[in-house]
Enzyme design. Structure first.
Site, PDB file in Angstrom:
ATOM      1  N   LYS A   1      -2.690  -8.223  -3.766  1.00 24.50           N
ATOM      2  CA  LYS A   1      -2.671  -8.767  -2.416  1.00 24.50           C
ATOM      3  C   LYS A   1      -3.956  -9.522  -2.107  1.00 24.50           C
ATOM      4  O   LYS A   1      -3.934 -10.541  -1.421  1.00 24.50           O
ATOM      5  CB  LYS A   1      -2.470  -7.642  -1.398  1.00 24.50           C
TER       6      LYS A   1
ATOM      7  N   ARG B   1       2.359  -0.138 -13.264  1.00 28.05           N
ATOM      8  CA  ARG B   1       2.470  -1.314 -12.394  1.00 28.05           C
ATOM      9  C   ARG B   1       3.228  -2.418 -13.101  1.00 28.05           C
ATOM     10  O   ARG B   1       3.148  -2.557 -14.321  1.00 28.05           O
ATOM     11  CB  ARG B   1       1.081  -1.866 -12.072  1.00 28.05           C
TER      12      ARG B   1
ATOM     13  N   GLU C   1       0.115  -0.608   2.415  1.00 29.46           N
ATOM     14  CA  GLU C   1      -0.976  -0.819   3.355  1.00 29.46           C
ATOM     15  C   GLU C   1      -0.742  -2.196   3.978  1.00 29.46           C
ATOM     16  O   GLU C   1      -0.564  -3.175   3.245  1.00 29.46           O
ATOM     17  CB  GLU C   1      -2.310  -0.799   2.596  1.00 29.46           C
TER      18      GLU C   1
HETATM   19  P1  ATP Z   1      -2.372  -4.649  -4.337  1.00 30.51           P
HETATM   20  O1  ATP Z   1      -3.200  -4.255  -5.505  1.00 30.51           O
HETATM   21  O2  ATP Z   1      -1.504  -5.827  -4.575  1.00 30.51           O
HETATM   22  O3  ATP Z   1      -3.129  -4.752  -3.056  1.00 30.51           O
HETATM   23  P2  ATP Z   1      -1.701  -2.041  -3.582  1.00 30.51           P
HETATM   24  O4  ATP Z   1      -1.388  -1.012  -4.577  1.00 30.51           O
HETATM   25  O5  ATP Z   1      -3.038  -1.972  -2.957  1.00 30.51           O
HETATM   26  O6  ATP Z   1      -1.369  -3.444  -4.171  1.00 30.51           O
HETATM   27  P3  ATP Z   1      -0.137  -0.936  -1.465  1.00 30.51           P
HETATM   28  O7  ATP Z   1       0.269  -1.583  -0.207  1.00 30.51           O
HETATM   29  O8  ATP Z   1      -1.112   0.159  -1.417  1.00 30.51           O
HETATM   30  O9  ATP Z   1      -0.655  -2.104  -2.409  1.00 30.51           O
HETATM   31  O10 ATP Z   1       1.134  -0.526  -2.311  1.00 30.51           O
HETATM   32  C1  ATP Z   1       2.272   0.111  -1.804  1.00 30.51           C
HETATM   33  C2  ATP Z   1       2.985   0.751  -2.963  1.00 30.51           C
HETATM   34  O11 ATP Z   1       3.388  -0.221  -3.918  1.00 30.51           O
HETATM   35  C3  ATP Z   1       2.095   1.738  -3.689  1.00 30.51           C
HETATM   36  O12 ATP Z   1       2.818   2.915  -3.948  1.00 30.51           O
HETATM   37  C4  ATP Z   1       1.736   1.022  -4.956  1.00 30.51           C
HETATM   38  O13 ATP Z   1       1.496   1.937  -5.978  1.00 30.51           O
HETATM   39  C5  ATP Z   1       2.959   0.140  -5.205  1.00 30.51           C
HETATM   40  N1  ATP Z   1       2.599  -1.051  -5.971  1.00 30.51           N
HETATM   41  C6  ATP Z   1       1.653  -1.957  -5.668  1.00 30.51           C
HETATM   42  N2  ATP Z   1       1.548  -2.901  -6.627  1.00 30.51           N
HETATM   43  C7  ATP Z   1       2.472  -2.601  -7.567  1.00 30.51           C
HETATM   44  C8  ATP Z   1       2.861  -3.186  -8.816  1.00 30.51           C
HETATM   45  N3  ATP Z   1       2.270  -4.300  -9.284  1.00 30.51           N
HETATM   46  N4  ATP Z   1       3.854  -2.595  -9.524  1.00 30.51           N
HETATM   47  C9  ATP Z   1       4.455  -1.488  -9.043  1.00 30.51           C
HETATM   48  N5  ATP Z   1       4.132  -0.890  -7.891  1.00 30.51           N
HETATM   49  C10 ATP Z   1       3.153  -1.418  -7.147  1.00 30.51           C
HETATM   50 MG    MG Z   2      -3.473   0.073  -2.148  1.00 30.05          MG
END
Ligand code: ATP
Ligand code: MG
Length: 555
Positions: free
Chosen positions: A273, A263, A37
């Protein structure tokens, strides 16, 4: 500890894929996607997901798409889109075809929403957010049907169209799927498909004022793109039944499946983020690419290499539980890469003046040193020796501890790659600080051992007369707590390490580095790994300390 060979351990996702290939599913194709995102910069956790998605596609001769999950314009921005593309490329991955956007499919999603309405599987609900929450029930208590649940398909089609045309205010109604308000899975209690948001979108401008929810978008995006294995993190496991419900109840062109893995968290930092954005917005760090940040752009600026990030990610288990990994484990991989690939140089970070009293002012001779002790192909570098030398303050002790292998009065040491010098006199200022050493050099010791005495050790040095002024930025962990978000009573900001950045402004490096390009990496002998920062100017080089020579996190 680590597995750096290319033969990755087969993880459970690869096992699934191999079974699918054996069963002839998906016409033998493997298509994955990385779906960020664009609401912030990518961090090390995302790197794990990138390596898994792109790496899996590579391993099975498949394809991996880069797709922006841009369903929430309030928090998204083109700046993040650009940064994310750059980070993925920097890591060395290539997405299949053009970059994709969830917003490319908004027309299709809208048609599918109408389809659900026509089939009696979706309705417009006028409950206020507070009422809807109450109707939703609790994990342990079933919800109640909305009073708007039995609206006719005709009425719903009309209301949906009017939502789209902007006739209603934000928050006044939503489109919901009609599934089961008593489901033990909260995600199936008539989840929201569309919300009204009178907001410009970075890709679609003002075309839309209703936006699909993540759940209504994600699986359909996968289906449109022919994604076969939709890999996401564990928090989406509870959403999988909904993901499958949409795939079953919509005329989608393919049948993707969702798999979840744990994660990645790193200790002494945060990987969210939202929290990283807060650090940036409130100026606790100097931007998203501050070298203390666990963002990909921060790691890059710090001097981490794409290979080190990829090797680290590949060494991690792809498991069905979240995991926290030690920083030291990550650092191992950057040291491993830089030890092999970074040329050597000398830099005196905190200089102490040394005058070679038996060497003439204005005289200069050049010593040749290998750029890499184990890799002759890197060639040599030349460093000038002059009357005025600088050594590290730490390499002199007035009262040396036992087994001291550096300089002290009356003792001889070798200046790396050059002469042996002996300290004859210590000069102090009015406050008693050592400000200069008067030494003599032994002209017979260039490339030869001294006769009749021994050098106690070897220290690094630069010529004070002919070297490059530089600034050295030394970084420590950003947080002083291993788990800064683990304390319910305290905000994570309270655990910021006040000494996470120390700036040395009087450093000097050897003259050959004068034109060093931004991002080029060096091992400063005896000191650590460093890279040239983008703040460097024509007058002053700026170096970031990437890592020490040895593990310092354990202490
Ligand atoms: P954040 O919690 O940091 O905002 P998010 O999951 O909302 O992370 P996205 O942009 O939706 O961020 O993530 C893109 C991809 O990266 C998704 O498939 C998510 O599952 C993966 N991802 C995000 N954070 C991690 C992590 N700490 N370890 C492994 N994969 C991750
Ligand atoms: Mg997300």
């Amino acid at each position: 500890m680590s597995n750096t060979e290319s033969s990755k351990p087969t993880n459970f996702i690869h096992q699934v894929i191999e079974q699918d290939l054996e069963d002839g599913k998906n016409n033998g194709k493997v298509v994955t996607r990385f779906p960020p995102e664009p609401n912030g910069y990518l961090h090390i956790g995302h790197a794990k997901s990138i390596c898994l998605n792109f790496g899996t596609a590579e391993k099975y001769n498949g394809e991996c798409n880069l797709r922006f999950d841009d369903t929430n314009p309030t928090k998204e921005d083109q700046e993040y889109v650009d940064a994310i593309k750059q980070d993925v490329e920097w890591l060395g991955f290539k997405w299949a075809g053009e970059v994709r956007y969830a917003s490319n499919y908004f027309d299709q999603f809208y048609e599918w929403a109408q389809h659900l309405v026509r089939e009696g599987n979706a309705y417009v609900c006028d409950l206020s957010p507070e009422e809807a929450k109450e109707y939703r029930g609790w994990a342990t208590e079933p919800g109640k049907d909305s009073p708007f649940r039995e609206r006719s398909p005709e009425e719903n089609l009309d209301l949906l169209e009017r939502m789209r045309k902007g006739e209603f205010d934000e928050g006044s109604c939503v489109l919901r799927a009609k599934i089961d308000m008593a489901s033990s899975n909260m995600n199936l209690r008539d989840p929201i498909l569309y919300r009204i948001r009178k907001e410009s979108h970075h890709q679609t401008g003002d075309k839309w004022c209703i936006y699909p929810s993540y759940d209504f978008a994600h699986g359909q995006e996968d289906a449109i793109e022919g994604v076969t294995h939709s890999i996401c993190t564990l928090e989406f496991a509870d959403h999988r039944p909904l993901y499958e419900w949409f795939i079953e109840n919509l005329p989608v062109p393919s049948q993707p499946r969702q798999y979840e893995f744990g994660r990645l968290n790193l200790n002494y930092t945060v990987t969210s983020k939202r929290k990283l954005k807060q650090l940036v917005d409130e100026n606790h760090v100097n931007g998203w690419d501050d070298p203390r940040m666990p963002t990909i752009s921060g790691l890059r600026r710090r001097g981490y290499t794409p290979a080190s990030v990829r090797n680290f990610c590949d060494s991690l288990a792809v498991a069905k539980t979240d995991g926290t990994v030690d920083m030291a484990q990550f650092e191992f991989f950057v040291r491993e890469d830089l030890d092999k690939n970074a040329p050597r140089a000398m830099c005196v970070v905190q200089p102490l003046k040394v005058t070679i009293t038996n060497y003439d002012e204005g005289q200069e001779e050049w010593f040749e040193l290998p750029k890499h002790p184990k890799d002759e192909t890197m060639g040599v570098r030349k460093v000038p020796f002059t009357r005025n030398i600088l050594i590290e303050q730490d390499d002199f002790a007035e009262v040396p501890p036992r087994k001291w292998k550096r300089l002290t009065q009356g003792v001889a040491v070798r200046l790396r790659g050059s002469y042996v010098i002996t300290c004859q006199e210590v000069i102090k200022d009015a406050d008693g600080n050592v400000v200069e050493l008067k030494c003599t050099y032994d002209p017979a010791t260039a490339g030869a051992n001294p006769e009749g005495y021994k050098a106690k050790g070897v220290v690094h040095w630069v010529s004070a007369d002919n070297s490059v002024p530089c600034e050295v930025r030394e970084y420590d962990r950003l947080f002083s707590e291993a788990n800064p978000t683990g304390d319910k009573e305290k905000d994570f900001l309270e655990f910021i390490n006040p000494e996470s950045l120390v700036i040395r402004t009087d450093s000097r490096c050897e003259v050959g580095l004068v034109d060093a390009a931004v991002e080029s990496a060096y091992q400063f002998e005896r000191t650590g790994y460093f890279c040239v920062d983008s703040d460097s100017t024509a007058d002053k080089l700026v170096f970031n300390r990437t890592a020490g020579l040895r593990d310092s996190w354990g202490k």
